[in-house]
Design a protein around this motif. Structure first.
Motif, short mmCIF file in Angstrom:
data_model
loop_
_atom_site.label_atom_id
_atom_site.label_comp_id
_atom_site.label_asym_id
_atom_site.label_seq_id
_atom_site.Cartn_x
_atom_site.Cartn_y
_atom_site.Cartn_z
N PHE A 1 0.83 -1.20 0.00
CA PHE A 1 0.00 0.00 0.00
C PHE A 1 0.86 1.25 0.00
N VAL B 1 3.91 1.67 -1.29
CA VAL B 1 4.50 1.92 -2.61
C VAL B 1 3.43 2.45 -3.56
N LEU B 2 2.25 1.82 -3.55
CA LEU B 2 1.18 2.28 -4.44
C LEU B 2 0.78 3.72 -4.11
N TYR C 1 3.33 6.14 -5.29
CA TYR C 1 3.28 6.33 -6.74
C TYR C 1 2.11 7.22 -7.14
N VAL C 2 0.94 6.95 -6.53
CA VAL C 2 -0.23 7.78 -6.85
C VAL C 2 0.05 9.23 -6.46
N LEU D 1 2.22 10.79 -9.04
CA LEU D 1 1.43 11.11 -10.23
C LEU D 1 0.65 12.40 -10.01
N ARG E 1 3.04 15.53 -9.83
CA ARG E 1 3.57 15.90 -11.15
C ARG E 1 2.47 16.51 -12.00
N ASP E 2 1.26 15.95 -11.89
CA ASP E 2 0.14 16.47 -12.65
C ASP E 2 -0.15 17.92 -12.24
N LEU F 1 2.47 20.30 -13.53
CA LEU F 1 2.34 20.53 -14.97
C LEU F 1 1.19 21.48 -15.25
N LYS F 2 0.08 21.32 -14.50
CA LYS F 2 -1.05 22.22 -14.71
C LYS F 2 -0.65 23.66 -14.41
N ASP G 1 2.37 24.85 -14.62
CA ASP G 1 3.24 25.27 -15.72
C ASP G 1 2.41 25.72 -16.91
N ILE G 2 1.39 24.92 -17.22
CA ILE G 2 0.56 25.25 -18.38
C ILE G 2 -0.12 26.60 -18.17
N LEU H 1 2.42 29.38 -18.52
CA LEU H 1 2.85 29.54 -19.91
C LEU H 1 1.76 30.17 -20.76
N THR H 2 0.48 29.79 -20.51
CA THR H 2 -0.59 30.41 -21.30
C THR H 2 -0.67 31.90 -20.97
N GLN I 1 2.05 33.62 -22.71
CA GLN I 1 1.74 33.68 -24.13
C GLN I 1 0.76 34.84 -24.41
#
Lengths: 72, 232, 241
Positions: free
Chosen positions: A22, A24-25, A28-29, A32, A35-36, A39-40, A42-43, A46-47, A50
């Protein structure tokens, strides 16, 4: 070991096994998810950048446009 | 970034429910194995994670071929997702095997063909990520990753046979018998139920994580693209 | 008349293509060997490293007569493997740094000829180093390692190791972490060839009968064939710009 009558008590190993699975899982979750999220962000930045750049370009264009006419 | 699809949200929930159910089945429903005791219960998760991780690695090699044939970055994103999730699952497999081995073989680790191959395969795919980290150009990164994943996938069976030079003590539970194997057992009804349920549960969990990771890869690709555009 | 004339003509064209392929390979090998025999930087680095490795193994493992019998093969192959990565890395870095790789890629030859050229020159460097390490080991420990069987096994092992090593080195020199990456990429993949080579040479040195060492030798041959073939096919994807 194969000729033992009594079943050895190995519950602690079992608990450790399931706990680690449990853990390790979950790790990992979580990675995820994090990182998600990054990234959001960052997006989004960046927008915005722009958009800002585009607005700047528009301004520049507007400034340039009348000059061009004047030259003519 | 498009929103998370409803099907994936449902799959997330289903995976959590299945994980809990599989845990319940293997701890409380399956009968206790008489010789090894409770530790045998981790076996259901051990095989469940190993099963999906190995399918993931085979899938990875196939994706290498598809990518190299098409050179479409979509396949690279799918491949890196498959490798990452498989590496996590395989790590769980190795740890659970080690925990089981301690009471059953009286040692945490032994250089048996399966264990050694497992360790080498895990290292191959960790190296895969180190290779990716050193490359910025998406096309080059995809090319190199596909090449390395293919080589790694091909070397795994040869590695396995090369360690067959030594004897094995790993039990073969499903098919065949090995006279030297220690800790083998035959499964009764309740055990089979838990076993197949765990296989099913981990397959669904794998697909769920895999899907989430592909979406993450797409977001990464988008950010990379935007950064390149912003630079100009 | 025309058909008669065209037939030998096309044949000679084919021959010329095949000849050109081998010419390209030998040109690359000659280029590498001549550059090396002028500077000696690669072989000397590998060689000094190998001798230092032997020195360290000698004291780390206390190589007395008894231990030597069981670990000679392992010591030799560990030395060859580490010296090998050193050479592979250097040989590919030179190409990359001096822009030779770009020049080679522009040349009108098949890309796989570049692979085979680099493969043969890397193999040559490794064999030269092995040819010096073996007699040194023989002298230091008063044994004779110059036996045809052992040399054949070493040749098979070196072929497998450099075949996949050349491909991976071509990749690793193009990354940011170039020098660190090659052993990390190579060792898990080359694990099988090193293991089989150690088993085969160890068995041979301890006087095992052929039936016992034929399995690792077969594995070595299978490994060599598979990895030369696959590297030959994949090299194009690794060097394209």
């Amino acid at each position: 070991m194969f000729f033992q009558e009594v079943t050895p008590d190995t519950s602690s190993y079992m608990i450790a096994g399931f706990a680690i699975t449990f853990l390790v899982l979950a790790a990992y979750v979580a990675s995820l998810y994090l990182r998600d999220r990054n990234l959001k962000q960052d997006i989004d930045t960046l927008t915005e950048l722009q958009k800002a750049a585009e607005a700047e370009n528009l301004k520049m264009d507007k400034k340039r446009a009348p000059k061009k006419n004047a030259e003519k | 970034m498009n929103k998370k699809p409803l099907a994936l949200k449902i799959l997330d929930l289903v995976s959590i429910v299945l994980l809990i159910a599989a845990t319940y089945l293997s701890i409380f429903v399956a009968p206790m194995e008489r010789v090894m005791g409770n530790v045998q219960r981790v076996f259901y998760f051990h095989v469940g994670t190993a099963w999906v991780a190995l399918i993931g690695f085979i899938f990875t090699a196939a994706l290498s071929v598809i990518y190299l044939a098409t050179k479409n970055l979509k396949w690279d994103r799918i491949q890196v997702a498959a490798v990452e999730v498989s590496v996590v699952f395989f790590l769980i497999t190795i740890i659970l095997g080690s925990i089981w081995a301690r009471p059953a073989w009286n040692t945490w680790w032994t250089w048996d063909p399966r264990l050694t191959t497992a360790a080498v395969v895990e290292l191959v795919y960790i190296a895969y990520f180190m290779l990716r980290q050193g490359l910025d150009d998406p096309n080059k990164r995809a090319n190199f990753s596909a090449v390395y994943a293919l080589i790694g996938g091909l070397s795994a069976p040869i590695t396995f046979f090369s360690i067959r030079l030594f004897r094995t003590i790993h039990p073969v539970v499903i098919a065949g018998t090995n006279a030297e194997a220690e800790g083998s057992f035959s499964m009764s009804g309740g055990m089979l139920q838990a076993f197949f349920f765990a296989l099913f549960a981990f397959t669904v969990i794998f697909i769920d994580l895999f899907w989430n990771r592909i979406r993450l890869g797409e977001a990464q690709a988008k950010v990379e693209e935007m950064k390149i555009n912003a630079a100009y | 008349m025309a058909t008669k004339a065209s037939h030998p003509n096309s044949l000679s064209k084919k021959e010329a293509a095949v000849g050109g392929y081998f010419k390209a390979i030998s040109a690359i090998v000659w280029k590498d060997l001549r550059a090396e025999f002028r500077s000696w930087e690669l072989i000397s680095a590998m060689l000094v490293f190998s001798l230092l490795a032997l020195l360290i193994f000698n004291f780390a493992l206390e190589l007395d007569v008894k231990t030597r019998q069981s670990v000679t093969a392992g010591v030799l192959w560990a030395t060859f493997a580490f010296a090998g990565t050193l050479g592979l890395n250097r040989s590919m870095s030179i190409e990359k740094d001096r822009g030779c790789l770009d020049g080679l890629l522009l040349a009108p030859v098949d890309r796989s000829a570049i692979y085979f050229g680099k493969f043969f020159s890397n193999l040559a460097f490794m064999l030269i180093v092995e040819a010096i390490v073996l007699p040194v080991y023989s002298v230091l420990y008063n044994t004779n390692l110059f036996q045809p069987g052992l040399i054949a096994i070493i040749l098979l092992g070196s072929v497998g190791y450099t075949s996949v090593g050349t491909l991976l080195a071509a990749m690793s020199v193009q990354t940011r972490t170039r020098d660190v990456l090659l052993p990390i990429l190579l060792f898990p993949v080359a694990f099988a060839v090193l293991l089989s080579a150690v088993k085969a040479s160890g068995g041979f040195l301890n006087g095992a009968d052929f039936a016992e060492i034929s399995f690792p030798i077969n594995l070595l041959i299978v490994y060599d064939i598979i990895f030369i073939a696959i590297s030959f096919m994949l090299f194009d994807a690794v060097v394209e710009e």
